[in-house]
Design a protein around this motif. Structure first.
Motif, PDB file in Angstrom:
ATOM      1  N   ALA A   5      42.635  40.925  40.478  1.00  0.00           N
ATOM      2  CA  ALA A   5      41.311  40.785  41.082  1.00  0.00           C
ATOM      3  C   ALA A   5      40.894  39.321  41.154  1.00  0.00           C
ATOM      4  N   GLU A   6      41.199  38.543  40.124  1.00  0.00           N
ATOM      5  CA  GLU A   6      40.839  37.131  40.103  1.00  0.00           C
ATOM      6  C   GLU A   6      41.657  36.349  41.132  1.00  0.00           C
ATOM      7  N   SER A  63      43.076  37.557  43.819  1.00  0.00           N
ATOM      8  CA  SER A  63      42.684  37.986  45.161  1.00  0.00           C
ATOM      9  C   SER A  63      41.378  37.334  45.584  1.00  0.00           C
ATOM     10  N   LYS A  64      40.413  37.284  44.675  1.00  0.00           N
ATOM     11  CA  LYS A  64      39.119  36.674  44.987  1.00  0.00           C
ATOM     12  C   LYS A  64      39.271  35.206  45.346  1.00  0.00           C
ATOM     13  N   GLN A 103      42.141  45.791  49.790  1.00  0.00           N
ATOM     14  CA  GLN A 103      40.744  45.408  49.953  1.00  0.00           C
ATOM     15  C   GLN A 103      39.914  46.610  50.385  1.00  0.00           C
ATOM     16  N   LEU A 163      39.259  48.628  47.304  1.00  0.00           N
ATOM     17  CA  LEU A 163      38.227  48.039  46.457  1.00  0.00           C
ATOM     18  C   LEU A 163      36.847  48.241  47.050  1.00  0.00           C
TER      19      LEU A 163
END
Length: 441
Positions: free
Chosen positions: A380-381, A383-384, A433, A436
């Motif tokens: 998640a980190e 990807s962000k 995405q 999510l």
């Protein structure tokens, strides 16, 4: 291990002949596989595919004890099948012809190259063959796509026994089956850590170890460890506790006191992580730190001298790399089972981190060369922050100045859109995405 496994292989050979393996790659791992399979009952190498230099495949087969008249260079599918039917080994540079050969039952990719792994796996799966991915770099990049494609085709996609991720998955599964909490799982690092390592500095050592200097550097600069632990994370749901993991100098006897929660004197901010150690007595093995969930179980494990508690180290003191991989191929054919598969949605990422200053216009080389190394993070980190997965870094072009130690991203690098692995990963990222967004809603 199924206690009847060896007998099942023997019976399979008696009834239908040995399982026919198609191998891609004849480097160090490929040569090991050719030798190992020649020593086993119930399996045989039917064909070897190499990108170039068929003489490497021939040399590997001869070193395994095969006679020169057992080896035949071919260039089309029918010739591959005829060679296999005659009990010979077909050697080819044509991947499409290799994958289409009807006599090959299971394919092993031993190239270690992400883009090649994508082509090999897609060709094998689309031709109805089980796929054993001894190419962790490709697996962490698009493994879940390949698993889905294999399921649609009715074949098995699996990571390879003998690699540390699959060996650690065994321990994690064992602990979870017993109802224990998995606190941490990982590996002992086999080589000294030198984050700045480049091939020029390791030529002599690589020659002494019969390795390619680039491949050796992939181990030394930590890239392989990061990649392998991300593979373990994405097969189990465990996560890196922090970017790059902790990598403590904890020995075999110290692991359970170091890779445990900070509230118990350890370094972890949480339970359920992947990590590695450079301490003595762990490499070349893998470990799983567990926490029993009942005082009686804790008492018994202490009584059995597993450790002092409240956390305990389960340790497999070896992994036999490509020597174990034929077992995965056999299980896929005999039982239709996988030794390791990625989860449907990732929890970790191996990003690329600059090993030197990189100027705009620089076209990046391969993993283990001069430009970047692996860096594990939570998915998640990564990807962000739009970080560049290490499996997509090769042939990417730097678009903004990058300083040594900076993380590569889609904002400072442009990937090579002509690569198959880039196209597949883009589709995966878009699907992740959407997942999510739906989950957040």
């Amino acid at each position: 291990m199924n206690p009847s496994f060896a007998a099942d292989l023997t019976e399979r050979a008696r009834q239908k002949g040995p399982i026919t393996v198609g191998l891609v790659g004849a480097g160090q791992m490929g040569t090991d596989l050719i030798v190992q399979i020649a020593l086993m009952q119930g399996l045989r190498i039917g064909a070897i595919c190499v990108r170039s230099r068929p003489q490497n495949a021939i040399a590997a087969a001869l070193s395994a004890g095969h006679r020169p008249d057992e080896l035949v260079e071919v260039s089309n599918t029918s010739a591959i099948d005829r060679a296999i039917e005659a009990g010979r080994i077909a050697i080819t540079t044509d991947l499409a012809a290799f994958a289409a050969a009807g006599r090959i039952e299971v394919v092993i990719d031993a190239t270690g190259h992400p883009e090649t792994g994508a082509h090999v796996a897609l060709a094998a799966i689309r031709n109805g063959k089980h796929m054993v991915m001894l190419n962790v770099e490709a697996d962490i990049t698009i493994g879940r796509y390949l698993k889905a494609e294999a399921e649609k085709a009715g074949v098995i996609y699996t990571g390879a026994a003998g690699d540390e991720p699959a060996a650690a998955v065994e321990l994690v599964a064992f602990a979870r089956a017993l109802g224990m909490t998995v606190v941490a799982a990982g590996k002992g690092k086999n080589n000294a850590v030198d984050f700045d390592a480049v091939p020029d500095d390791y030529v002599a050592e690589a020659e002494a170890r019969d390795m390619n200097p680039r491949m050796l550097v992939e181990f030394v600069d930590g890239s392989k460890t990061m990649v392998e632990m991300v593979a373990l994370a994405n097969a189990t749901g465990l996560v890196p506790d922090k970017p790059g993991m902790h990598g403590p100098r904890a020995s075999r006897d110290e692991l359970a006191e170091v890779l445990c929660p900070a509230s118990h004197g350890g370094v972890l901010s949480r339970r359920g992580v992947v990590d590695y150690t450079i301490g003595k007595g762990v490499a070349p093995g893998v470990f799983c730190i567990v926490e029993p969930n009942h005082p009686r179980v804790l008492e018994r494990m202490t009584d059995l001298h597993v450790g002092k508690g409240p956390f305990f180290t389960l340790h497999r003191p070896y992994h036999l790399t490509s020597l174990e991989t034929p077992l995965t191929a056999a299980r896929a054919v005999l039982y239709g089972t996988a030794d390791m598969q990625p989860l449907d949605h990732p929890v970790a990422e191996a990003a690329a981190r600059a090993k030197r200053d990189l100027e705009p216009g620089t076209v990046l080389g391969r993993i283990g060369e001069y430009d970047y190394r692996g860096w594990s993070m939570r998915w998640a980190e990564a990807s962000k922050a739009r970080l560049l997965p290490i499996g997509l870094a090769e042939r990417a072009r730097v678009t903004r100045p990058i300083r040594k130690g900076d993380l590569l991203s889609h904002d400072n690098c442009a990937v090579d859109d002509s690569l198959t692995i880039v196209k597949l990963r883009r589709d995966l990222d878009e699907a992740d995405q959407r997942f999510l967004d739906a989950d957040a809603a």
